[in-house]
Design an enzyme around this catalytic site. Structure first.
Site, short mmCIF file in Angstrom:
data_model
loop_
_atom_site.label_atom_id
_atom_site.label_comp_id
_atom_site.label_asym_id
_atom_site.label_seq_id
_atom_site.Cartn_x
_atom_site.Cartn_y
_atom_site.Cartn_z
N THR A 73 38.23 -4.14 -10.84
CA THR A 73 37.58 -5.25 -10.13
C THR A 73 36.43 -4.74 -9.26
O THR A 73 35.32 -5.30 -9.28
CB THR A 73 38.62 -5.98 -9.25
N LYS B 174 35.00 -13.70 -10.61
CA LYS B 174 35.55 -12.71 -11.54
C LYS B 174 36.48 -13.41 -12.53
O LYS B 174 37.27 -14.27 -12.14
CB LYS B 174 36.35 -11.67 -10.75
N ARG C 86 51.62 -9.52 -7.05
CA ARG C 86 50.63 -10.23 -7.90
C ARG C 86 51.32 -11.14 -8.91
O ARG C 86 50.69 -12.02 -9.49
CB ARG C 86 49.73 -9.23 -8.62
N ARG D 298 39.13 -12.71 -16.13
CA ARG D 298 39.82 -11.69 -16.94
C ARG D 298 39.86 -12.19 -18.37
O ARG D 298 40.89 -12.71 -18.82
CB ARG D 298 41.22 -11.42 -16.40
C1 R5P Z 1 43.40 -9.60 -7.84
O1 R5P Z 1 43.50 -10.79 -7.81
C2 R5P Z 1 43.33 -8.75 -6.61
O2 R5P Z 1 42.78 -9.43 -5.54
C3 R5P Z 1 42.55 -7.49 -6.87
O3 R5P Z 1 41.22 -7.83 -7.16
C4 R5P Z 1 43.14 -6.76 -8.00
O4 R5P Z 1 44.50 -6.58 -7.77
C5 R5P Z 1 42.50 -5.41 -8.17
O5 R5P Z 1 43.04 -4.81 -9.30
P1 R5P Z 1 42.18 -3.78 -10.15
O6 R5P Z 1 41.77 -2.71 -9.18
O7 R5P Z 1 43.15 -3.29 -11.20
O8 R5P Z 1 41.04 -4.52 -10.74
#
Ligand code: R5P
Length: 327
Positions: free
Chosen positions: A239, A199, A101, A201
């Site tokens: 997420t 989504k 990531r 952040r």
């Molecule tokens: C982010 O861009 C990825 O696609 C996932 O949505 C993310 O890594 C999920 O992370 P978490 O479960 O901590 O929200």
């Protein structure tokens, strides 16, 4: 690399037995014996390859799970030791690419750590990489062209799982804009329409994503439908939970989720257990044994993933096409 009758040599790093045992069985080989010592006094590791690998085609399976940095360093030391022991070729098998990531400079003065990991692997002497569903496909480009990167895709295995379910009145949902580029193959294999959650952040680096909008297919709106959220990984679960709540507020009948990589760190298991998500289906790219027993609604696609990686190793060893595995 033409190998005649020589079999591939499989090194299973600590913590990767959940894949290593099945991969060795699939290939009809025994794992190469190694010893890893961690010294109490200074936390240094000592990795020893306990048999000759001179001229061998070696595949090192590393789990990328906690303790992440120790696993990473063990991998580097294993590759270094194998090269010093005159292995002909060393492939790092990283079903979940560490720091995937961290693939861009999206804040001032930060490290693009996935590239740093790639540089470290190259310095250690790796010849090839075998990985699965990179967070961003361009991470493969962090390696120089003389280090090929094979990226397996879990979409076929995940869709084989879901095809056995009743998918009437169901719509797929990309958990974020990043996943919007990946969800098409899922939708066409399952013959379903899809929606995309927008989504954000707002808290920067915290694990509290916010769903602010949704792009729906006019022929398959969320309202009254069962939703299956698709994402590349579930880490904190934030997420998925945020998207699931958002979909339920907009009239979804129920929400399930499916992800390739089950990172499931911190308190993800209790949070997801308490959430409205009724089922979470993941691939066994990371160890899940303890997580599965703690979370009845977690289903892990393990054997097909182990077979896929084993088949890919066999094909790389024999110089055969790997992309045929995606069909
Ligand atoms: C982010 O861009 C990825 O696609 C996932 O949505 C993310 O890594 C999920 O992370 P978490 O479960 O901590 O929200």
């Amino acid at each position: 690399m033409r190998n005649g009758d020589r079999k591939p040599v499989i090194v299973v790093c600590r913590g990767a037995e959940y894949l290593g045992d099945g991969i060795c069985a699939n290939l009809g080989v025994k794992a190469c014996p190694t010893t890893v010592v961690k010294f109490d006094s200074n936390e240094n590791l000592l990795v020893t390859i306990d048999k000759s690998v001179r001229g061998d085609d070696v595949f090192v399976i590393s789990p990328s799970c906690p303790p992440v940095h120790e696993r990473l360093f063990e991998l580097m030391m294993t590759i270094d030791a194998l090269k010093s022991a005159s292995a002909a070729r060393v492939t790092a098998v990283l079903p979940y690419f560490p720091y995937a990531r961290s693939d861009k400079k999206d804040q001032p003065r930060i490290s693009i750590t996935a590239r740093l990991v790639a540089d470290m692997l190259v310095t250690a002497g790796v010849d090839r990489i075998l990985t699965m569903d990179l967070h961003s496909p361009q991470v493969a480009g962090f390696f120089p062209r003389n280090i090929p990167v094979d990226v397996l895709k879990a979409v076929r295995l995940i869709c084989e799982f879901w095809r056995k379910r009743d998918l009437d009145n169901t719509v797929l949902v990309a958990g974020d804009a990043g996943e919007a580029k990946e969800i098409g193959p899922y939708a066409s294999r399952l013959n379903l329409k899809f929606a995309i959650v927008d989504k954000r952040r707002p808290g920067g680096n915290d694990d509290k994503p916010k769903a602010v909008n949704i792009v729906e297919d006019r022929d398959a709106p969320i309202n009254g439908r069962r939703c299956i959220i698709v994402d590349d990984e579930v880490s904190s679960g934030g997420t998925l939970i945020e998207a699931a709540n958002f979909l339920m507020e907009r009239g979804a009948a129920s929400v399930s989720a499916t992800c390739v990589h089950p990172v499931l760190g911190g308190n993800a298991i209790p949070r997801l257990t308490e959430s409205i998500i009724d089922e979470l289906v993941v691939c066994g790219s990371l160890p899940t044994a303890e997580k599965s027993s703690a979370m009845p609604k977690l289903t892990v696609i393990q054997d097909p993933v182990t077979r896929l990686i084993g088949d890919a190793i066999g094909r790389i060893h024999r110089d055969e096409s790997v992309s045929e595995l995606f069909l």
